[in-house]
Design a protein around this motif. Structure first.
Motif, short mmCIF file in Angstrom:
data_model
loop_
_atom_site.label_atom_id
_atom_site.label_comp_id
_atom_site.label_asym_id
_atom_site.label_seq_id
_atom_site.Cartn_x
_atom_site.Cartn_y
_atom_site.Cartn_z
N UNK A 165 0.86 -1.19 0.00
CA UNK A 165 0.00 0.00 0.00
C UNK A 165 0.88 1.23 0.00
N UNK A 166 0.53 2.19 -0.83
CA UNK A 166 1.32 3.42 -0.90
C UNK A 166 0.41 4.61 -0.62
N UNK A 167 0.83 5.44 0.34
CA UNK A 167 0.05 6.62 0.70
C UNK A 167 0.84 7.85 0.29
N UNK A 168 0.36 8.51 -0.77
CA UNK A 168 1.03 9.72 -1.25
C UNK A 168 0.40 10.92 -0.56
N UNK A 169 1.00 11.31 0.57
CA UNK A 169 0.46 12.46 1.31
C UNK A 169 0.96 13.76 0.70
N UNK A 170 0.56 14.87 1.31
CA UNK A 170 0.98 16.16 0.79
C UNK A 170 2.45 16.42 1.10
N UNK A 171 2.94 15.79 2.17
CA UNK A 171 4.29 16.08 2.62
C UNK A 171 5.23 14.87 2.48
N UNK A 172 4.69 13.66 2.69
CA UNK A 172 5.53 12.46 2.75
C UNK A 172 4.91 11.34 1.91
N UNK A 173 5.77 10.36 1.58
CA UNK A 173 5.27 9.14 0.92
C UNK A 173 5.46 7.99 1.91
#
Lengths: 303, 94, 264
Positions: free
Chosen positions: C5-13
């Protein structure tokens, strides 16, 4: 109106107003039947306007100091020094603006919304219908009738986007003086899309991202001016835009935003020879004049 | 006059509009004053000397949150302020 | 079976790799977080993903399926499916707290409440996005104004028992308000508490729109801020907020779990 009234071509600055005192030397206040004063204490600048028999006679505009009462007194003092007029000669004083309840010598406080509409009606004539006022920390959109009476209004002082403060943040980020932002925003090879974030905090990161992606500073500024114009237009649309568009406040001095607003609306803003920053105080003095006609003069309040 | 109280920020547009022409001669005794569970409305004399209601200053910059209790994300009931105002002077933009 | 699972946040991956037994029980094999810096979306996701794989000696071929979530999920070209933060968050929370009903998700750029059906499925949500005042960014900007790290900021707020209301509702205006509080010699801990109370009250108003039912779980970067957790409990008027061990990885974990379920 005499040409001296036009101060907008002197050193264009954003909301950092030129301090400025003016009196109509063709008139003598001593022969006027009714002399009224409007004081507008804003978050950034304060104005005092003197109206003699319903006509603009003098004004003084200066930066707001540490407290509202002193700013009000100093604004009036400037007029006294210029014209010799003292509080004892004034028949009524109306305060307006953010610090309106703290004007120590005013007889009445009226909101800046009503005063701006009344002042714009005087400056732009009875065709003025839509008024936009963008100050250092707020933005107002007003719709009024041919008498300058407000028919619809909104104010936004919650969010920095669409205020002078939002512009200041971008000016700091780009390290470019605020007065240059407007002209620079037109020096682009191609008009960019608006910055998509409304929130100034997020727009800042977006602007940095655009620089990294190869945008020139001017193009980033253009994208930000366009975003600001779009935001202001969305506020104007809520109150209904009509021909007779009058702009007051700091935004009037930023062509980068004004021209983009005009383009989006398909309406040109009206020209005025009187510095539009006095609209609020002028409206307050005109309200005072009407009150004097109705109720007669009031004794001065000397604190 | 339509008086819009509230704001627009990045998350949305939150205005409560009051049509003061409908508000001046209120036939229901200012039912909005007690209708709003947070007491956000108050009466005042406006700049043209008419007595009308307005949203209290302390709520104007916080409407998205202060009105949240009356606006559950699903099965939203009618808004108490709008229901109380039978002349239909009160409108929410969101 | 390995899924990612990959979470591409606004600040971090954030990347999570899990191993799911035939019985369906997942176990976390690796969590990995990067700050993408100058890398753009897809390249940052690839870097984070490959680093996570090599750390546990795996290759891309060993992974059965990859799902992505987060604000930048559309940029993850190699993900098979993209799911919302709400679905991913609800699923991920069910790994730690099967009885969770209300999830409070506060990251850098958003604050939201998610209601779940008790099986890891999101059924409702309400949030504040695109305005920094309702999210972690607000606290971050104010901690900078106070010249404290976020951690010091959170700890400082716990030492205060004062309730100072903040007038400014906008991050930009609040910075000036904090500066004037500093100038008027207001103790830093009282300012920190005022700031965190303000964020908590805004987040709480959003969560109330979906309803507050136990168990309440907080996810997202603000879990690491004990001052915020305390302010949130007060604002929500509850005794306990569950805090997962790896709060910033919950959405990525949920993604990997959804990827595994789809394979079964």
């Amino acid at each position: 109106m005499s040409e001296q009234l036009n101060t907008s071509d002197k050193k264009p600055e954003f909301w950092r107003w030129q301090e400025n005192c003016w009196a109509d030397e063709s008139k003598d206040w001593r022969s006027a039947k009714a002399i009224t004063v409007g004081i507008d204490v804003g978050s950034v600048s304060s104005q005092c306007v003197v109206v003699a028999d319903g006509e603009l006679f003098a004004y003084n505009s200066m930066r707001t100091g540490n407290n509202s009462p002193d700013s009000a007194k100093n604004a009036f003092k400037g007029v006294t020094e210029k014209t010799g007029l003292t509080l004892n000669d004034v028949h009524m004083v109306v305060g307006t603006g953010y610090g309106r309840v703290n004007v120590p010598f005013s007889h009445k406080a009226i909101t800046e919304i009503a005063c701006h509409a009344r002042g714009a009606n005087y400056m732009g004539g009875n065709k003025v219908r839509t008024i936009l006022d963008m100050g250092g920390q707020d933005c107002k959109a007003i719709h009024c009738d041919d008498k300058g009476k407000v028919t619809n209004f909104l104010m936004n002082d919650k969010c920095a986007a669409g205020t002078g403060r939002g512009m200041e943040v971008i000016s700091d980020l780009m390290q470019i003086p605020i007065a240059e932002l407007g002209p620079r925003s037109f020096e682009v090879d191609q008009e960019p899309e608006a910055v998509s974030s409304v929130c100034v905090v997020f727009a800042k990161s977006e602007a940095l991202g655009l620089l990294k992606a190869g945008y020139t500073k001017n193009k980033v500024i253009a994208a930000y001016c366009q975003a600001m114009a779009e935001r202001v237009v969305s506020l104007l649309e809520r109150i209904g835009v009509e021909e007779g568009f009058f702009i007051t406040g700091g935004i009037a001095k930023n062509p980068g935003v004004v021209k983009r607003i005009e383009k989006l609306l398909g309406i040109k803003a009206m020209d005025t020879k009187i510095d539009s920053q006095i609209a609020g105080a002028l409206g307050a003095a005109l309200f005072a004049n009407t009150l004097v006609q109705k109720q007669g003069p009031l004794a001065p309040i000397v604190a | 006059m339509i008086a819009n109280y509230g704001y627009k920020d990045g998350s949305g547009e939150y205005y409560i509009s009051i049509d003061t022409d409908k508000c001046i001669d209120c036939p229901v005794g200012r039912a909005c004053l007690t209708g709003c569970p947070k007491g956000m409305f108050e009466t005042m004399t406006d700049d043209y000397d008419d007595e009308v209601v307005q949203i209290k200053q302390s709520f104007r910059r916080n409407l998205a949150y202060d009105c949240a209790d009356c606006k559950p994300s699903s099965n939203r009931p009618p808004l108490p302020c709008v229901v109380a105002c039978t002349p239909a002077a009160i409108k929410h933009s969101w | 079976m390995i899924t990612a699972g990959i979470d591409m946040g606004s600040r971090t991956v954030k990347v999570v790799l899990i191993d799911t037994e035939a019985s369906g029980a997942p176990s976390v094999k690796k969590t990995h977080l990067i700050f993408p810096g100058d890398l753009d979306g897809d390249a940052a996701a690839e870097k984070a993903y490959d680093e996570a794989l090599s750390a546990v000696g795996l290759k891309r071929d060993d992974v059965s399926s990859v799902y992505a979530t987060g604000a930048g999920r559309v940029m993850v070209n190699f993900a098979k499916e993209k799911v919302t933060e709400m679905s991913a968050g609800a699923k991920g929370v069910s790994y730690f707290y099967p009885n969770a009903r209300t999830i409070v998700d506060v990251g850098a750029e958003e604050g939201r409440g998610i209601k779940t059906d008790g099986t890891g499925k999101a059924v409702d949500f309400a949030g504040n996005e695109k305005c920094a005042a309702g999210a972690g960014s607000f606290a971050e900007a104010m901690s900078r104004a106070l010249q404290l790290t976020l951690k010091e900021f959170g700890e400082a707020s716990l030492r205060s028992d004062k309730t100072i209301p903040m007038n400014a509702q906008c991050t930009v205006f609040a910075e000036s308000e904090v500066v004037s509080l500093i100038h008027s010699s207001t103790p830093k801990e009282d300012i920190a508490k005022a700031v965190l109370d303000a964020v908590a009250s805004r987040v709480c108003a959003m969560v109330r729109r979906v309803g507050i039912d136990k168990d309440v779980v907080l996810i997202g970067g603000m879990v690491h801020n004990p001052g915020f957790v305390s302010s949130l409990k007060t604002a929500m008027d509850i005794d306990e907020v569950k805090l997962p061990d790896i709060p910033e990885f919950v959405a990525a974990l949920g993604c990997a779990m959804l990827a595994a379920e789809a394979k079964h």
